[in-house]
Design a protein around this motif. Structure first.
Motif, PDB file in Angstrom:
ATOM      1  N   ASP A 196      -2.221  -3.359  10.477  1.00 59.24           N
ATOM      2  CA  ASP A 196      -2.852  -2.336   9.629  1.00 59.24           C
ATOM      3  C   ASP A 196      -1.417  -1.620   9.222  1.00 59.24           C
ATOM      4  OD1 ASP A 196      -5.288  -3.235  10.541  1.00 59.24           O
ATOM      5  OD2 ASP A 196      -5.112  -2.088  12.590  1.00 59.24           O
ATOM      6  N   ALA A 197      -0.517  -1.504   9.633  1.00 58.50           N
ATOM      7  CA  ALA A 197       0.605  -0.874   9.908  1.00 58.50           C
ATOM      8  C   ALA A 197       1.225  -1.010   8.387  1.00 58.50           C
ATOM      9  CB  ALA A 197       1.844  -0.453  10.108  1.00 58.50           C
ATOM     10  N   HIS A 200      -1.656   0.419   5.826  1.00 56.00           N
ATOM     11  CA  HIS A 200      -1.946   1.253   5.026  1.00 56.00           C
ATOM     12  C   HIS A 200      -0.604   1.828   4.531  1.00 56.00           C
ATOM     13  CE1 HIS A 200      -2.025   5.555   6.430  1.00 56.00           C
ATOM     14  NE2 HIS A 200      -0.648   5.165   6.498  1.00 56.00           N
ATOM     15  N   GLU A 203      -1.688   0.960   0.925  1.00 56.60           N
ATOM     16  CA  GLU A 203      -2.523   2.349   0.733  1.00 56.60           C
ATOM     17  C   GLU A 203      -2.016   3.870   0.099  1.00 56.60           C
ATOM     18  OE1 GLU A 203      -5.737   0.228   3.349  1.00 56.60           O
ATOM     19  OE2 GLU A 203      -4.994   1.730   4.114  1.00 56.60           O
ATOM     20  N   GLU A 204      -0.645   3.851   1.046  1.00 53.88           N
ATOM     21  CA  GLU A 204      -0.295   5.030   0.883  1.00 53.88           C
ATOM     22  C   GLU A 204       0.742   4.900  -0.648  1.00 53.88           C
ATOM     23  OE1 GLU A 204      -0.064   8.440   2.305  1.00 53.88           O
ATOM     24  OE2 GLU A 204      -1.784   7.318   2.582  1.00 53.88           O
ATOM     25  N   THR A 245      -7.616  -6.605   8.585  1.00 48.78           N
ATOM     26  CA  THR A 245      -6.022  -6.379   7.527  1.00 48.78           C
ATOM     27  C   THR A 245      -6.478  -7.161   6.365  1.00 48.78           C
ATOM     28  OG1 THR A 245      -5.400  -5.902  10.191  1.00 48.78           O
ATOM     29  CG2 THR A 245      -4.139  -6.485   8.079  1.00 48.78           C
ATOM     30  N   ARG A 248      -7.828  -5.319   3.866  1.00 53.04           N
ATOM     31  CA  ARG A 248      -7.054  -4.294   3.611  1.00 53.04           C
ATOM     32  C   ARG A 248      -6.221  -4.341   2.584  1.00 53.04           C
ATOM     33  NH1 ARG A 248      -5.738  -0.876   8.254  1.00 53.04           N
ATOM     34  NH2 ARG A 248      -5.028   0.969   6.520  1.00 53.04           N
ATOM     35  N   GLY A 252      -5.382  -2.850  -1.521  1.00 51.07           N
ATOM     36  CA  GLY A 252      -4.705  -2.566  -1.841  1.00 51.07           C
ATOM     37  C   GLY A 252      -3.392  -3.000  -3.052  1.00 51.07           C
TER      38      GLY A 252
END
Length: 496
Positions: A196-197, A200, A203-204, A245, A248, A252
């Motif tokens: 997940d990190a 993320h 995505e950031e 994940t 995502r 992403g």
């Protein structure tokens, strides 16, 4: 290029005699051309001209920004900034410095010259958080992509102080976890699966790129943004621990490919843009992601229109609409109708264009929805009018185009002042439409407003539109304000 605030001083400037000697027998213009060539050799982008060289030699620029520093050190290998006659950066920034025994000596001070200004900040100044936003905007209103930056952070702070889009991009993209030493890169190097990190972080990166593009335009961001994209696809290849994940990461990476493609698109690298959009579309198909597929086709339609393939623009917009019908977002369908309208306008099909525009307005009026994609934050009344202006412009209805372009510029300035690049774009569209509609004085006024944005916005699209407007206005140079606009436009730095 905008001069860094760190270059200013309240005292009389001290001439940089060292730099003047290094120029030798070359004229300031010839030396500026050499600087630009050196910049290209190392992948930098600087708009150096004779005026900039004159300011350096007069001492008005006590220390160059980081892009110019890299270029100057490339031109004169083995030397430091102080060897080139500049003041130490820590001194100019107002920070106290403790030079070590091997620190280079300060530049020689001619007799009678004023001493450097003393440092004004205490070395233990506390760290405060501030939001980077356009001047005059309300600090109490923060958009979803607002950057919060610690004033004590060297890398981030100096990037925002220099005013260099490339520096902002480098610092900001490096801070979202996709830099060489970030968690995402570390996961790739160690061969471990992404979690997940890492998702993320991807995505950031997407959010940060969009924010910087909204404010500064694409030209200074494109090369910097490709590295996070490579990392994102390397993470996909490494595998994930859970299907959620993986979903995502696919989304992403696809959105990141579209964002990099848009930077290429807006900076005139159309072949690169087409490749990135195709990569995003492939990612969407592999992951069966309707939202990503609609976005990829949406941008493909826009690119096709811009590259003179209007029928492809229509087909891509219709394909995007088919994918988007599964998503429940009227605003997305409205935007796609506008993409289709742009294609019909390019084909000269006024009836098809008007039908698509009517559909776009009807869908827009249904209002926002919780299912609206995050990337559509730019799509509001201003963008609706801006895209409609482009349709009427393509159909040759300049007066109608100017009406919508004016609405777009006014609405964007009042409702979304953080989208600086879009405000410049709408105003450039307005200037061109007014010029072609036979209103040269109004066109010149709008053109001057666009020129005021160019220190902050680096967009080949905006600059190209402005150059076209200048050509249209040439026969009207005696009209009120036109001569002043043409002179200021002609004085813009030109790449060699």
């Amino acid at each position: 290029m905008a001069t860094s605030p760190m270059a200013s001083s309240t005292r009389s400037p001290r001439p940089n005699l060292v730099f003047r000697r290094l120029r030798g027998q070359r004229s300031p213009g010839e030396f500026a051309a050499a600087v630009r060539r050196a910049a290209r050799e190392i992948g930098e982008r600087v708009c150096c001209d004779a005026r900039y060289i004159g300011r350096v030699e007069a001492g008005e620029i006590r220390c160059p920004n980081y892009a110019y520093e890299r270029v100057f050190l490339h031109m004169f290998p083995g030397r430091t900034l102080t060897d080139l006659g500049f003041a130490p950066r820590s001194q100019v920034r107002g920070r106290s410095s403790r030079p070590g025994p091997d620190a280079p000596p300060p530049p020689a001070v001619p007799t009678g010259s004023p001493a450097p200004a003393p440092a004004r900040n205490h070395p233990h100044t506390p760290i405060h958080w501030y939001e980077s936003r356009p001047s005059g905007s309300d600090p109490s209103t923060r958009g979803p992509y607002a950057i919060q930056t610690p004033e004590g952070s060297d890398v981030r702070r100096r990037a925002f102080m220099t005013g260099s889009t490339a520096a902002v991009a480098a610092a900001s993209l490096g801070s979202v976890g996709l830099a060489l030493d970030g968690s995402a890169e570390a996961a790739v190097r160690r061969g471990r699966r992404a979690g997940d990190a890492e998702a993320h972080a991807v995505e950031e990166a997407v959010r940060r790129i969009r924010l910087l593009d909204d404010r500064h335009g694409a030209d200074g961001l494109y090369r910097r943004a490709a590295a996070p994209l490579r990392t994102a696809y390397a993470l996909l290849d490494a595998g994930t621990t859970r299907q959620s994940t993986a979903d995502r990461l696919h989304a992403g990476a696809g959105e990141l490919a579209i964002s990099v493609g848009w930077l290429a698109h807006d900076s005139g690298r159309f072949d690169d843009a087409r490749s990135y959009y195709s990569e995003a579309l492939s990612t969407a198909r592999v992951a069966d992601d309707a939202a990503l597929e609609a976005h990829a086709f949406c941008n493909t339609a826009f690119l096709a229109r811009d590259t003179g393939r209007p029928r492809e623009a229509v087909r891509a917009a219709q394909a995007a609409t088919r994918a988007a019908r599964r998503l429940g977002s009227p605003r997305l369908l409205s935007l796609l109708a506008l993409r289709e309208a742009g294609g019909w306008a390019g084909l000269g099909d006024r009836a098809g264009c008007e039908h698509a525009l009517t559909r776009a307005h009807a869908l827009f009026d249904r209002g926002p929805s919780p299912d609206d994609p995050e990337w559509m934050s730019f799509y509001g009344e201003a963008e609706l009018n801006g895209l409609e202006a482009q349709c009427w412009s393509a159909l040759g209805d300049w007066a109608r185009a100017a009406t919508h372009a004016r609405r777009a510029a006014v609405t964007a300035a009042s409702e979304t002042p953080q989208f600086t690049r879009n405000i410049a774009l709408y105003t450039a569209e307005l200037a061109d439409d007014l010029a072609r509609a036979g209103r040269p004085d109004e066109a010149a006024t709008a053109g001057l407003r666009v020129l005021s944005f160019l220190d902050e916005v680096q967009s080949s699209r905006v600059q190209s539109m402005l150059a076209t407007t200048a050509r249209v206005l040439l026969p009207h140079r005696r009209a009120s304000g036109v001569g002043g606009f043409l002179e200021r436009h002609a004085a813009l730095p030109r790449a060699v």
